[in-house]
Design a protein around this motif. Structure first.
Motif, short mmCIF file in Angstrom:
data_model
loop_
_atom_site.label_atom_id
_atom_site.label_comp_id
_atom_site.label_asym_id
_atom_site.label_seq_id
_atom_site.Cartn_x
_atom_site.Cartn_y
_atom_site.Cartn_z
N SER A 134 30.72 -5.89 -86.49
CA SER A 134 29.50 -6.56 -86.02
C SER A 134 28.59 -7.01 -87.15
O SER A 134 27.54 -7.57 -86.91
CB SER A 134 28.73 -5.58 -85.15
N ALA A 181 23.50 -2.93 -77.66
CA ALA A 181 22.13 -2.80 -77.14
C ALA A 181 21.51 -4.18 -76.89
O ALA A 181 20.85 -4.40 -75.87
CB ALA A 181 21.27 -1.99 -78.13
N GLN A 182 21.73 -5.12 -77.83
CA GLN A 182 21.19 -6.47 -77.65
C GLN A 182 21.86 -7.16 -76.46
O GLN A 182 21.22 -7.91 -75.71
CB GLN A 182 21.39 -7.31 -78.93
N GLU A 222 26.57 -0.57 -82.19
CA GLU A 222 25.57 -0.08 -81.24
C GLU A 222 24.46 -1.11 -81.05
O GLU A 222 24.01 -1.36 -79.93
CB GLU A 222 24.93 1.23 -81.74
N ASP A 223 24.03 -1.71 -82.17
CA ASP A 223 22.98 -2.74 -82.12
C ASP A 223 23.48 -3.94 -81.30
O ASP A 223 22.76 -4.48 -80.45
CB ASP A 223 22.63 -3.14 -83.56
N ARG A 224 24.74 -4.33 -81.54
CA ARG A 224 25.32 -5.45 -80.80
C ARG A 224 25.33 -5.14 -79.29
O ARG A 224 24.94 -5.96 -78.47
CB ARG A 224 26.75 -5.71 -81.31
N SER A 254 31.26 -3.09 -76.78
CA SER A 254 30.94 -3.47 -78.16
C SER A 254 31.70 -2.62 -79.18
O SER A 254 31.92 -3.03 -80.31
CB SER A 254 29.43 -3.35 -78.40
N ASN A 281 18.37 6.08 -94.99
CA ASN A 281 17.51 6.02 -93.80
C ASN A 281 16.35 7.03 -93.92
O ASN A 281 16.55 8.15 -94.37
CB ASN A 281 18.45 6.37 -92.63
N PHE A 300 24.75 -8.42 -86.61
CA PHE A 300 24.09 -7.20 -86.11
C PHE A 300 24.16 -6.08 -87.14
O PHE A 300 24.96 -6.13 -88.07
CB PHE A 300 24.77 -6.73 -84.81
N LYS A 301 23.35 -5.02 -86.91
CA LYS A 301 23.37 -3.88 -87.84
C LYS A 301 24.69 -3.10 -87.71
O LYS A 301 25.27 -2.67 -88.69
CB LYS A 301 22.20 -2.93 -87.53
N ASN A 302 25.15 -2.93 -86.47
CA ASN A 302 26.39 -2.19 -86.19
C ASN A 302 26.79 -2.46 -84.74
O ASN A 302 26.10 -3.21 -84.04
CB ASN A 302 26.18 -0.68 -86.42
N HIS A 349 28.71 1.70 -74.90
CA HIS A 349 29.41 0.69 -75.72
C HIS A 349 30.94 0.76 -75.61
O HIS A 349 31.64 0.12 -76.38
CB HIS A 349 29.00 0.75 -77.20
#
Length: 446
Positions: free
Chosen positions: A425, A437-438, A433-435, A327, A37, A429-431, A310
């Protein structure tokens, strides 16, 4: 020859280990088989730490005095096998952090479910009591980085089995073992005993000056305790009997006992609802008591704790339909706990990357509480097979937005739409958290 510390993995824990190693005067090199990253790359560059990404240079890695391995890298990884063959010492980031913690105390929390909630609650109680402490470990902030940048007299650490696998001297002053259920078995040769061994490493190096807080209603834990000798002070928590020291629930009250100290509070005052959270709250309350925190502070903190993002997070009420983001439920057991705490009819959003799930564990709860299942994954065949004939309808969706809109159509006033996927996920999804958030964004758009 200088002490050469090689770090495998450029995520939060790896970069934290690199920063601490550099600060301690080690010759540090970080290597990641994937890509690092940008945020982490700039941190490494700023501290003049050499790194590589997109592959490992073997001769550099084999020049190590010692290797810190990211918890995400399994033993069956080819690089790890080669390192083991060369007998280069491998440790985890929490082991490195432990070496440089000074006189600080550590409260370490592990278990298959409830770790993040319990760790956050203990931290919240400590902060409410005015203690100078840090929240570290698996929950998001590297333990090693915290010690390098802003050392504290107390660390509240969420610790996974993967982090415990490579400890040597690491010792918790207060260890908490919440529960053990079948999870991550792909990392333990599908051998449950090996996973149990891993969790029990949280007891390693503890002495009679330390505390071990454990769930006495978890048969996996109690069966193992019958076979081992404890060298620490055991404090059980339970709903089945009244221990001399520890925690229990009697009627509608939580009772905590630590030698002369006695605390009682009504479970109706807990912000966190559901039976599993009564266990988490008992564990947190006992941990706080061992730190000498006054009962008023424990009561205040338990009554005003905000639950985690989450994790059973209330998102919104839309035309009488409640939306909950769970999530973080990436295994069937977590979804079991979520359903167990539901008081209204549920439209359940399930699915994702399956880690060998056994859905029969939640069959009874699904039958009692779920009116429709919305699948959110690339391959939902296993969910259909598990619940056809038990729930109708079962609908497939391929995005968070689609899942939310479909669920809203299936729900009526006074229902709950619960995202508690029981799966990882990574397929859509990325992870997690992404799931989550979406999901929240889609609910806000209704």
């Amino acid at each position: 020859m200088s002490y050469r510390l090689i770090i495998l993995g450029g995520g939060e824990s790896g970069v934290g280990a690199a920063l601490l190693g550099k600060q301690q005067g080690y010759d540090v090199f970080l290597s990641d088989a994937g890509f690092i990253n940008e945020k982490y790359k700039s941190e490494l560059s700023e501290h003049k730490i050499e790194f590589e990404e997109g592959g490992h240079t073997r001769e550099k890695i084999f020049s190590a005095t010692e290797i810190v391995k990211s918890p995400g890298i399994p033993e069956k990884n080819e690089m790890i096998k080669a390192i083991r063959a060369k007998q280069i010492p491998v440790i985890s980031e929490i082991e490195l952090a432990y070496r440089f913690k000074g006189d600080a105390k550590i409260v370490a929390i592990t278990g298959s479910n409830g770790k993040s909630t319990t760790t956050s609650l203990i931290y919240h109680i400590c902060k409410t009591a005015g203690m100078d402490c840090a929240l570290v470990g698996n929950i998001g902030y590297s333990f090693a980085k915290q010690i390098a940048e802003n050392p504290k007299p107390l660390y509240v650490a969420e610790i996974s089995s993967f982090q415990l696998d490579d400890i040597k001297d690491f010792k918790a002053d207060v260890s908490v073992l919440l529960n053990i259920t079948e999870d991550h078995l792909d990392r333990y040769d599908y051998n449950f005993e090996k996973y149990i061994d891993s969790k029990f490493r949280i007891l390693n190096n503890q002495t009679d000056k330390d505390y071990f807080i454990y769930n006495a209603d978890d048969e996996v834990i109690t069966n193992r305790l019958e076979k081992i000798t404890l060298h620490t002070n055991a404090l059980p928590f339970t709903m089945k009997y009244e221990p001399t020291n520890g925690g229990y629930i009697k009627g509608k009250n939580m009772m905590l006992r630590l030698y002369e100290e006695r605390i009682s509070m009504s479970i109706y005052d807990f912000v966190l609802k559901g039976k599993h959270n009564q266990y988490n709250t008992m564990a947190a309350g006992i941990a706080a008591t061992t730190l000498g925190i006054r009962k008023e502070k424990i009561r205040d903190a338990v009554a005003d704790f905000k639950s985690l993002e989450h994790r059973m997070e209330f998102v919104a009420m839309v035309r009488g339909v409640e939306f909950i983001n769970d999530s973080k439920a990436t295994n069937v057991n977590s979804t079991w706990f979520a359903l167990e705490s539901m008081q209204k009819p549920v439209v359940l959003i399930l699915g994702g990357l399956d880690k060998g799930n056994n859905y029969s564990l939640i069959e009874g709860l699904v039958k009692d509480k779920v009116k429709a299942i919305v699948c959110l994954g690339v391959d939902n065949s296993k969910i259909h097979k598990a619940f056809e004939g038990i729930v109708s309808p079962i609908v497939d969706t391929a995005s968070a937005e689609d899942a939310v809109q479909t669920s809203f159509k299936l729900a009526t006033k006074d229902d709950v739409v619960l995202l508690s996927p029981a799966c990882a996920s990574f397929d859509l999804f990325k992870n997690y958290e992404d799931r989550g958030a979406q999901f929240k964004a889609a609910v806000k758009n209704l």
